[in-house]
Enzyme design. Structure first.
Site, PDB file in Angstrom:
ATOM      1  N   TYR A   1      -7.933  27.131  85.452  1.00  0.00           N
ATOM      2  CA  TYR A   1      -8.466  27.477  86.773  1.00  0.00           C
ATOM      3  C   TYR A   1      -7.814  26.668  87.891  1.00  0.00           C
ATOM      4  O   TYR A   1      -7.859  27.064  89.045  1.00  0.00           O
ATOM      5  CB  TYR A   1      -9.992  27.265  86.830  1.00  0.00           C
ATOM      6  CG  TYR A   1     -10.770  28.237  85.977  1.00  0.00           C
ATOM      7  CD1 TYR A   1     -10.209  29.425  85.545  1.00  0.00           C
ATOM      8  CD2 TYR A   1     -12.071  27.962  85.597  1.00  0.00           C
ATOM      9  CE1 TYR A   1     -10.919  30.307  84.756  1.00  0.00           C
ATOM     10  CE2 TYR A   1     -12.796  28.840  84.812  1.00  0.00           C
ATOM     11  CZ  TYR A   1     -12.213  30.009  84.389  1.00  0.00           C
ATOM     12  OH  TYR A   1     -12.930  30.886  83.607  1.00  0.00           O
TER      13      TYR A   1
ATOM     14  N   LYS B   1      -8.651  25.792  70.877  1.00  0.00           N
ATOM     15  CA  LYS B   1      -7.797  26.792  70.229  1.00  0.00           C
ATOM     16  C   LYS B   1      -6.546  26.054  69.784  1.00  0.00           C
ATOM     17  O   LYS B   1      -5.414  26.380  70.170  1.00  0.00           O
ATOM     18  CB  LYS B   1      -7.516  27.921  71.241  1.00  0.00           C
ATOM     19  CG  LYS B   1      -6.858  29.151  70.681  1.00  0.00           C
ATOM     20  CD  LYS B   1      -7.771  29.997  69.824  1.00  0.00           C
ATOM     21  CE  LYS B   1      -6.980  31.154  69.234  1.00  0.00           C
ATOM     22  NZ  LYS B   1      -7.711  31.867  68.175  1.00  0.00           N
TER      23      LYS B   1
ATOM     24  N   ASP C   1     -12.735  31.319  69.062  1.00  0.00           N
ATOM     25  CA  ASP C   1     -13.093  32.649  68.566  1.00  0.00           C
ATOM     26  C   ASP C   1     -14.164  32.538  67.475  1.00  0.00           C
ATOM     27  O   ASP C   1     -15.120  33.320  67.433  1.00  0.00           O
ATOM     28  CB  ASP C   1     -11.852  33.422  68.064  1.00  0.00           C
ATOM     29  CG  ASP C   1     -10.899  32.553  67.259  1.00  0.00           C
ATOM     30  OD1 ASP C   1     -11.017  31.305  67.310  1.00  0.00           O
ATOM     31  OD2 ASP C   1     -10.029  33.109  66.565  1.00  0.00           O
TER      32      ASP C   1
ATOM     33  N   ASP D   1     -16.611  28.569  80.190  1.00  0.00           N
ATOM     34  CA  ASP D   1     -17.100  29.618  81.083  1.00  0.00           C
ATOM     35  C   ASP D   1     -17.654  30.782  80.243  1.00  0.00           C
ATOM     36  O   ASP D   1     -18.753  31.302  80.487  1.00  0.00           O
ATOM     37  CB  ASP D   1     -15.915  30.097  81.948  1.00  0.00           C
ATOM     38  CG  ASP D   1     -16.351  30.887  83.162  1.00  0.00           C
ATOM     39  OD1 ASP D   1     -17.558  31.170  83.286  1.00  0.00           O
ATOM     40  OD2 ASP D   1     -15.487  31.241  83.974  1.00  0.00           O
TER      41      ASP D   1
ATOM     42  N   ASP E   1     -21.842  31.576  78.877  1.00  0.00           N
ATOM     43  CA  ASP E   1     -22.511  32.847  79.178  1.00  0.00           C
ATOM     44  C   ASP E   1     -23.017  33.498  77.894  1.00  0.00           C
ATOM     45  O   ASP E   1     -24.106  34.074  77.852  1.00  0.00           O
ATOM     46  CB  ASP E   1     -21.552  33.815  79.885  1.00  0.00           C
ATOM     47  CG  ASP E   1     -21.686  33.733  81.401  1.00  0.00           C
ATOM     48  OD1 ASP E   1     -22.257  32.731  81.885  1.00  0.00           O
ATOM     49  OD2 ASP E   1     -21.230  34.653  82.103  1.00  0.00           O
TER      50      ASP E   1
END
Ligand code: NAD
Length: 357
Positions: free
Chosen positions: A143, A193, A225, A249, A253
């Site tokens: 970001y 990851k 994942d 992020d 959620d």
């Protein structure tokens, strides 16, 4: 003990002003009960600030934030500002506050409330008892990484961003995670990851180094994942999940969705000096101005403020217990309503919570 707190209040857009108003009502009652004083200073942010000042984070708002002990934030954004260039959009105001105030840790609890178990998309036996926290690094990652941009290469449009983490950024969030786990069930799941990304292999290396000072806390590493899958299959097994900005992020959620409604989920973002409290949902333009938004996420964010900034854990528990009681008594805003329960609006929900404080 500190008794006087300066709070910057930034309602923002959409349902922001309605849910912030509900939280302030609750805080007024808590202030009386605990004999403390809040000095609230309002500031413009997001689309509301663009309309009035041409900037999603005007200097005067930033000044109010920097002179406060904590910031209570509603939400920003809406269709009206969707076509502005990225750096002029309402969300940029939020990203800039996080960066300016060095808010490096975002704390998002996800707890299953017994009266709402049936509103979870998961089976009751899977969701019952879930009590986890997603700790998301906030200042680094893709970001903020440079270079970033859009351009035309060989006649084709391309967009690109840079995923980057500095060692000190990973070290301080990892430390935060282990400290937090010590006050909970002493388990940290670090999500990355590392099989594909160099950024993640550095992340994992640093988390392992920090862990050597916290051997009383169990540490597991999980690819993002797999984590996305395990959160659905066995969410009860998680205690503190620590991860980078973009994975956090998404994972936060997902963790939020496990328990039912976005309208129930509070958050805190903290740095060395400042702390910022906001519901995790957005400005919900589809229901703005109708008086039906669920204020609980914002009220629980105010409870996190009482605990973290004001050092009043008992006041925070009072609010959480009042929320739980209101749900047990069958009061619901439209987003969490089910047949047989009593549908109430934003203000009534706040009043019912206040009655039980
Ligand atoms: P959203 O969270 O605003 O809404 C998603 C859905 O959940 C909508 O149907 C909404 O009505 C419902 N909802 C959200 N909060 C609710 C509440 N308290 N009570 C009842 N229902 C609630 O997400 P979105 O629709 O993707 O985004 C709307 C705007 O908010 C966009 O401009 C987006 O950029 C912005 N946004 C802001 C933030 C923030 O300020 N932190 C976060 C996410 C999205």
């Amino acid at each position: 003990m500190k008794k006087h707190f300066k709070i910057a209040v930034l309602p923002g857009d959409g349902i922001g002003p309605e849910i912030i108003d509900a939280a302030l009502r609750v805080l007024d009652v808590v202030a009386k009960k605990y004999d403390i004083k809040f000095e609230f200073k309002h500031g413009l942010v997001g689309g509301a600030a663009i309309d009035e000042r041409g900037d999603p984070l005007p200097e005067e708002t930033l000044k109010i934030c920097k002179e406060s002990d904590a910031i209570l934030f509603g939400a920003v954004g809406g269709d009206k500002w969707d076509n502005l260039p990225t750096d002029k959009r309402p969300e940029k105001g939020l990203l800039r506050i996080r960066k300016e105030l060095e808010l490096f840790a975002n704390i998002r609890p996800a707890k299953a409330y017994t009266p709402l178990l049936s509103s979870s998309p998961l089976k009751e036996e899977i969701i019952k008892g879930v009590d986890l926290v997603v700790l998301r690094e906030l200042t680094g990652d893709v970001y903020f990484g440079e270079p970033r941009g859009r351009e035309v290469r060989n006649g084709e449009r391309v967009g690109y961003n840079t995923m980057i983490y500095y060692e000190h950024e990973v070290r301080r969030i990892a430390k935060f995670a282990f400290e937090m786990a010590r006050n909970r069930r002493r388990k940290v799941t670090s999500v990355d990851k590392a099989n594909v990304l160099e950024t993640s292999s550095l992340w994992r290396e640093i988390v392992n180094e920090v862990h050597s000072d916290y051997l009383d806390v169990e540490l597991e590493h999980m690819y993002v994942d797999n984590c996305a899958m395990q959160l659905i299959r066995r969410p009860k097994d998680f205690d503190v999940i620590v991860t980078g900005n973009i994975f956090g992020d998404i994972i936060s959620d997902e963790a939020g969705a496990l328990t039912g409604s976005l309208g129930m989920l509070p958050s805190a973002s903290v740095g060395e000096r400042y702390a910022f409290y906001e519901p995790i949902h957005g400005s919900a333009p589809d229901i703005a101005g109708k008086g039906i938004a669920n204020p609980i996420a914002t009220i629980l964010s105010a409870a996190m403020m009482l605990e973290i900034t004001c050092k009043l854990p008992q006041a925070a528990r009072d609010i959480e217990n009042a929320v739980e009681k209101v749900l047990e008594d069958g009061y619901r805003t439209a987003d969490i309503w089910s047949p047989g329960t009593k549908k109430v609006g934003t203000v009534e929900m706040a009043e019912e919570i206040i009655k039980r404080l």
